[in-house]
Design an enzyme around this catalytic site. Structure first.
Site, mmCIF file in Angstrom:
data_model
loop_
_atom_site.group_PDB
_atom_site.id
_atom_site.type_symbol
_atom_site.label_atom_id
_atom_site.label_comp_id
_atom_site.label_asym_id
_atom_site.label_seq_id
_atom_site.Cartn_x
_atom_site.Cartn_y
_atom_site.Cartn_z
ATOM 1 C CG HIS A 225 13.897 -57.633 26.598
ATOM 2 N ND1 HIS A 225 14.876 -56.855 27.170
ATOM 3 C CD2 HIS A 225 12.747 -57.304 27.246
ATOM 4 C CE1 HIS A 225 14.342 -56.083 28.107
ATOM 5 N NE2 HIS A 225 13.051 -56.344 28.186
ATOM 6 C CB CYS B 156 17.013 -57.153 29.625
ATOM 7 S SG CYS B 156 17.633 -58.217 28.301
ATOM 8 C CG ASN C 160 10.295 -54.646 30.114
ATOM 9 O OD1 ASN C 160 11.460 -55.031 30.169
ATOM 10 N ND2 ASN C 160 9.736 -54.276 28.986
ATOM 11 C CD GLN D 193 17.323 -53.187 30.080
ATOM 12 O OE1 GLN D 193 16.499 -54.006 30.450
ATOM 13 N NE2 GLN D 193 18.126 -53.407 29.033
#
Length: 446
Positions: free
Chosen positions: A367, A72, A388, A66
Site C-alpha cells: 500500500h 493507492c 490515506n 479509491q
C-alpha cells in the site's frame, strides 16, 4: 525422503501440556468469542497514538477514496502533487487531480508493456518461471512511483472535472478480469506467431490490432481521456480564473511546479542480497515502454527517516510504500507494533526480523500513502501523520497515525527530492542499478 508423521504420543503430549496451563480455558473462551486481534489489543496504544504532531504540512485537504480498486499508489502520488497546487493557487480542500485519467493510460501502457515482455520471452517454455510470472497477472491496478512519473511525463495530468470516476475505475475487478483474459489470449497468439517464424512486421501489425481492441475496452469502461479541457478555479485571492483549451501536458507544465526527475525512490531492504548504498531495478517491471525505469537506492532506515523529515520540515508531503495490513487498525487509523500482543496471548513466538519477513514472504509493500507530519520529541521521531486514500470514514477524517517503530518495521519505500540528500547519497543514487528478479519483494506493486 524424510517421512515423520505426527504420532498419537505427540498429540497426547501436546494435549497434556495445554491442560497444565491454568489460563488456557480463559484464553480459549476469549479468542474463540472475540477473535485474535480483539483479544490481544493493547488499549494504551490509543493513548500514545493521539493525532498531535510537532511538524505538519500546512495545507489541509480532504481525503479521497479509491473505493474497490488497488490504485493507492496513484492516489498517494496525486495527493502529494495537489498539495503543491493548493499552496500555489489557493484551490479548495476538496480539489482532486483526475485519478481516472492516469488510470486509463496506466492500463493501456501496462497492456503494451505486457505484450512486449511476452515477445521478449516468446522462445522460453510456457512453464518457465518468467513466463509463468507474466501470465499470473498480465496487468493490475497497483504500481510504483517511477511508473507514475513515466505516465505523467508522456500523457500529462488533468483535474478531476476533466475526467471523473466511473463504476469500473472505482470497482476495478470486472475490468481487470476482462483485460487479463484478453491479454493472456493475446500472449498465446503472439507466442504462436514467433514459433511459426512470422516476420516482425506481421507481429507488430497483430500487436497493433490487439492494442486497438484494448483501447476500445478501456474507453467503454473508463471513458475517453480528454485531449483538451477548460480549467476554471478561484485562486488564493478569491479571484475567478478560466484557462481554456488546455492539453493534459499543458496543465501539468503550467500548474505543477515540480520536476519529476528531482524525485527519487529510497528503499529500506535489510536483506543480504541488497547491500545498502547501492541501487536496484527489477526485471520486467514498468508501464511505459521506453519510459523511466524503476530505480531504488537502498538506505539504512534512519537515513530514510531523516530524508522524509527534512522534506516535511520544508513543507512538502512524502509519498511512501508500506505493508499496511501488519499491526494496524483500519477503523481507528492506527499503525503501531504495540497495538496487538498476539504472541503473548497465544503463547507462541511470532517475532521475525524485517529481513526475514522479506526473505520468507511474510511481508512486502502492499500500500502507498502520504506522510504529512511527524512528532519529534528530544530530536527523535515518535509518530507520523499519514494521509490515506480510503475516504474520511476511517481514522481521523481519513488520516492515520503511525508509530516510529512501525515505520522501522513495515515501511519499505519513500520518495524524496534530491535536494534533501547528502552528496554521498546523491553519488550513490547515480550508480548503475543491479537487476533484481521479477518476483523480488522490492518489485511489489502498491
Amino acid at each position: 525422503m524424510r517421512e515423520n508423521s505426527i504420532s498419537s504420543e505427540s498429540i497426547n503430549k501436546f494435549q497434556n501440556n495445554l491442560s497444565e496451563n491454568k489460563t488456557s480455558d480463559i484464553i480459549r473462551r476469549s479468542v474463540s468469542k472475540n477473535g485474535i486481534l480483539a483479544s490481544s489489543t493493547e488499549i494504551q496504544s490509543d493513548e500514545l497514538m493521539k493525532p498531535v504532531f510537532s511538524v505538519e504540512v500546512s495545507e489541509k485537504q480532504d481525503v479521497p477514496n479509491q473505493k474497490q480498486s488497488g490504485r493507492c499508489w496513484m492516489f498517494a502520488a496525486l495527493n502529494t502533487m495537489r498539495y503543491d497546487l493548493t499552496k500555489n493557487f489557493g484551490l479548495p480542500a476538496d480539489f482532486e487531480l483526475s485519478q481516472n485519467f492516469i488510470n486509463f493510460w496506466d492500463k493501456f501502457e501496462k497492456s503494451n508493456y505486457f505484450l512486449e515482455n511476452v515477445l521478449a520471452t516468446a522462445n522460453e517454455p510456457i512453464n518457465s518461471r518468467k513466463v509463468s510470472f507474466l501470465m499470473q497477472t498480465p496487468q493490475e491496478d497497483g504500481g510504483q512511483w517511477d511508473m507514475l512519473c513515466s505516465l505523467i511525463e508522456k500523457h500529462g495530468l488533468a483535474p478531476k472535472s476533466a475526467m471523473e470516476e466511473t463504476f469500473n475505475s472505482e470497482h476495478s475487478g470486472q475490468l481487470n478480469n476482462v483485460l487479463n483474459t484478453k491479454l493472456r489470449k493475446n500472449a498465446k497468439e503472439l507466442r504462436k506467431m514467433v514459433a511459426d517464424s512470422n516476420s516482425n512486421d506481421e507481429i507488430n501489425a497483430k500487436k497493433e490490432s490487439m492494442l486497438n481492441e484494448i483501447y476500445q475496452i478501456l474507453v467503454y469502461a473508463l471513458g475517453k481521456p480528454a485531449d483538451k479541457f477548460d480549467f476554471e478555479y478561484y485562486d488564493k485571492d478569491h479571484k475567478y480564473n478560466l484557462v481554456k483549451d488546455l492539453t493534459p501536458i499543458d496543465f501539468y507544465k503550467q500548474f505543477l511546479n515540480l520536476d519529476l526527475e528531482d524525485y527519487v525512490s529510497i528503499i529500506n531492504s535489510p536483506t543480504d542480497d541488497k547491500p545498502f548504498n547501492d541501487t536496484y531495478t527489477i526485471e520486467m517491471l514498468g508501464s511505459v515502454v521506453g519510459g523511466r525505469s524503476v530505480k531504488h537506492l537502498n538506505l539504512e532506515i534512519e537515513e530514510m527517516k531523516d530524508l522524509a523529515i527534512k522534506q516535511l520540515k520544508d513543507g512538502e508531503s512524502v509519498w511512501f510504500g508500506c505493508d499496511v495490513g501488519k499491526e494496524s487498525d483500519r477503523q481507528k487509523g492506527i499503525m503501531d507494533t504495540n497495538l496487538f500482543h498476539k504472541d503473548e496471548l497465544l503463547g507462541a513466538d511470532l517475532s521475525m526480523s524485517k529481513a526475514d519477513r522479506l526473505n520468507y514472504g511474510e511481508s512486502l509493500m502492499t500500500h502507498a500513502m502520504v506522510l504529512t507530519g511527524v512528532d519529534i520529541v528530544n530530536g527523535k521521531p515518535t509518530k507520523w501523520k499519514v494521509e490515506n486514500s480510503w475516504g474520511d470514514k476511517v481514522g481521523t477524517k481519513g488520516y492515520f497515525v503511525m508509530s516510529d517503530d512501525w515505520f522501522n518495521e513495515f515501511v519499505y519505500q519513500v520518495v524524496v527530492n534530491t535536494r534533501y540528500m547528502s552528496d554521498e547519497q546523491k553519488k550513490n543514487q547515480q550508480k548503475e542499478p543491479k537487476m533484481l528478479d521479477p518476483w523480488d519483494p522490492m518489485g511489489a506493486l502498491a
